[in-house]
Write a protein that holds these residues in place. Structure first.
Motif, short mmCIF file in Angstrom:
data_model
loop_
_atom_site.label_atom_id
_atom_site.label_comp_id
_atom_site.label_asym_id
_atom_site.label_seq_id
_atom_site.Cartn_x
_atom_site.Cartn_y
_atom_site.Cartn_z
N TYR A 44 0.83 -1.20 0.00
CA TYR A 44 0.00 0.00 0.00
C TYR A 44 0.87 1.25 0.00
CZ TYR A 44 -2.68 3.96 1.59
OH TYR A 44 -3.23 5.20 1.68
N PHE A 45 0.55 2.18 -0.87
CA PHE A 45 1.09 3.53 -0.89
C PHE A 45 0.20 4.34 -1.82
CE2 PHE A 45 3.18 1.12 -4.19
CZ PHE A 45 3.10 1.94 -5.31
N PRO A 46 0.22 5.66 -1.73
CA PRO A 46 -0.61 6.46 -2.64
C PRO A 46 -0.23 6.20 -4.09
CG PRO A 46 0.20 7.80 -0.82
CD PRO A 46 0.90 6.48 -0.73
N ARG A 47 -1.19 5.80 -4.89
CA ARG A 47 -0.90 5.40 -6.27
C ARG A 47 -0.39 6.57 -7.11
NH1 ARG A 47 -0.62 1.21 -3.71
NH2 ARG A 47 -2.22 -0.42 -3.86
N LEU A 48 -0.64 7.79 -6.68
CA LEU A 48 -0.18 8.96 -7.41
C LEU A 48 1.34 9.05 -7.44
CD1 LEU A 48 -1.32 11.44 -8.93
CD2 LEU A 48 -1.18 12.70 -6.78
N VAL A 49 2.00 8.33 -6.52
CA VAL A 49 3.46 8.35 -6.47
C VAL A 49 4.06 7.78 -7.75
CG1 VAL A 49 5.47 7.43 -5.26
CG2 VAL A 49 3.52 8.27 -3.97
N VAL A 50 3.45 6.72 -8.29
CA VAL A 50 4.02 6.02 -9.45
C VAL A 50 4.05 6.90 -10.70
CG1 VAL A 50 3.75 4.04 -10.97
CG2 VAL A 50 3.43 3.76 -8.51
N PRO A 51 2.93 7.46 -11.16
CA PRO A 51 3.00 8.31 -12.35
C PRO A 51 3.81 9.59 -12.13
CG PRO A 51 0.80 8.37 -11.41
CD PRO A 51 1.53 7.30 -10.70
N THR A 52 3.79 10.13 -10.92
CA THR A 52 4.57 11.34 -10.66
C THR A 52 6.06 11.06 -10.76
OG1 THR A 52 2.82 12.13 -9.17
CG2 THR A 52 4.95 13.22 -9.03
N SER A 53 6.50 9.93 -10.25
CA SER A 53 7.92 9.59 -10.34
C SER A 53 8.34 9.38 -11.79
CB SER A 53 8.21 8.33 -9.52
OG SER A 53 7.51 7.21 -10.04
N ALA A 54 7.42 8.87 -12.63
CA ALA A 54 7.72 8.70 -14.05
C ALA A 54 7.93 10.05 -14.73
CB ALA A 54 6.60 7.92 -14.74
#
Length: 205
Positions: free
Chosen positions: A117-127
């Motif tokens: 679990y973690f905020p899913r917004l982290v993945v596209p933002t890191s991209a």
């Protein structure tokens, strides 16, 4: 005695209220995912990060030869044609790469998303952050061109951070929308590169 492992409880209806708080709690994950993607992208390549310089430079050379030499298209103002081409191409490549990486981010990190679990917004933002790093590296070429042609920017260069933030937000907005569609319909994996290429034709036209 070992300390007890903190228990994470996800309750219905409270995720939206604490979502941005969780983004701040997991802020280090932005850096870890971005750094991992940078290492994976240039791993086992002969020139490594230099590809972030070679690709825009070769594209600028092709555009300069085709449109500046062969087509003999005029350039506005007194700026040298290579600087004119590269200064316009650099933000577009940042937007295009960020859009493509952001739209595929949820698919490429499906195993991580399904297990932790973690905020899913982290993945596209890191991209998008990875594409922003490439953008900063490619900016070295623009500085080199300006030094070669002895061209000094005007006061409008002060607005560069504003337009960069606009490009970042635009790539994030469209990328999040396409990432959600890509999860539901895998056809968008092939649609996004076509849209990016088509946008380049519109830009040059």
């Amino acid at each position: 005695m070992t300390e007890p492992i903190p228990e994470l409880v996800i309750e219905a209806g409270r995720t939206e209220a604490q979502y941005f708080r969780d983004l701040w709690r997991y802020r280090e994950l932005f850096y870890f995912l971005a750094w991992r993607d940078i290492l994976v992208r240039y791993k086992q390549t002969a020139v490594g990060v230099a590809w972030a310089l070679i690709r825009p430079f070769l594209t600028m050379v092709v555009f300069t030869v085709v449109f500046g030499r062969l087509a003999n298209l005029p350039s506005e103002g007194d700026a040298p044609y290579p600087i004119l081409v590269f200064s316009a191409m650099l933000p577009w490549q940042f937007f295009a790469n960020a859009l493509a990486e952001c739209s595929n981010s949820l698919i490429t990190n499906a195993n991580l998303i399904s297990k932790v679990y973690f905020p899913r917004l982290v993945v596209p933002t890191s991209a998008v952050i990875v594409s922003f790093v490439d953008f900063l590296i490619s900016g070295i070429i623009l500085l080199g061109l300006m030094a070669w042609y002895n061209a000094l920017p005007s006061w409008r260069i002060l607005t560069l951070p504003l337009f960069t933030a606009v490009a970042f937000a635009a790539a994030m907005g469209a990328g999040l929308w396409l990432a959600a569609l890509n999860v539901q319909y895998r056809d968008f994996r092939y649609v996004v590169p076509f849209l990016v290429q088509f946008g380049l034709y519109i830009l040059t036209a």
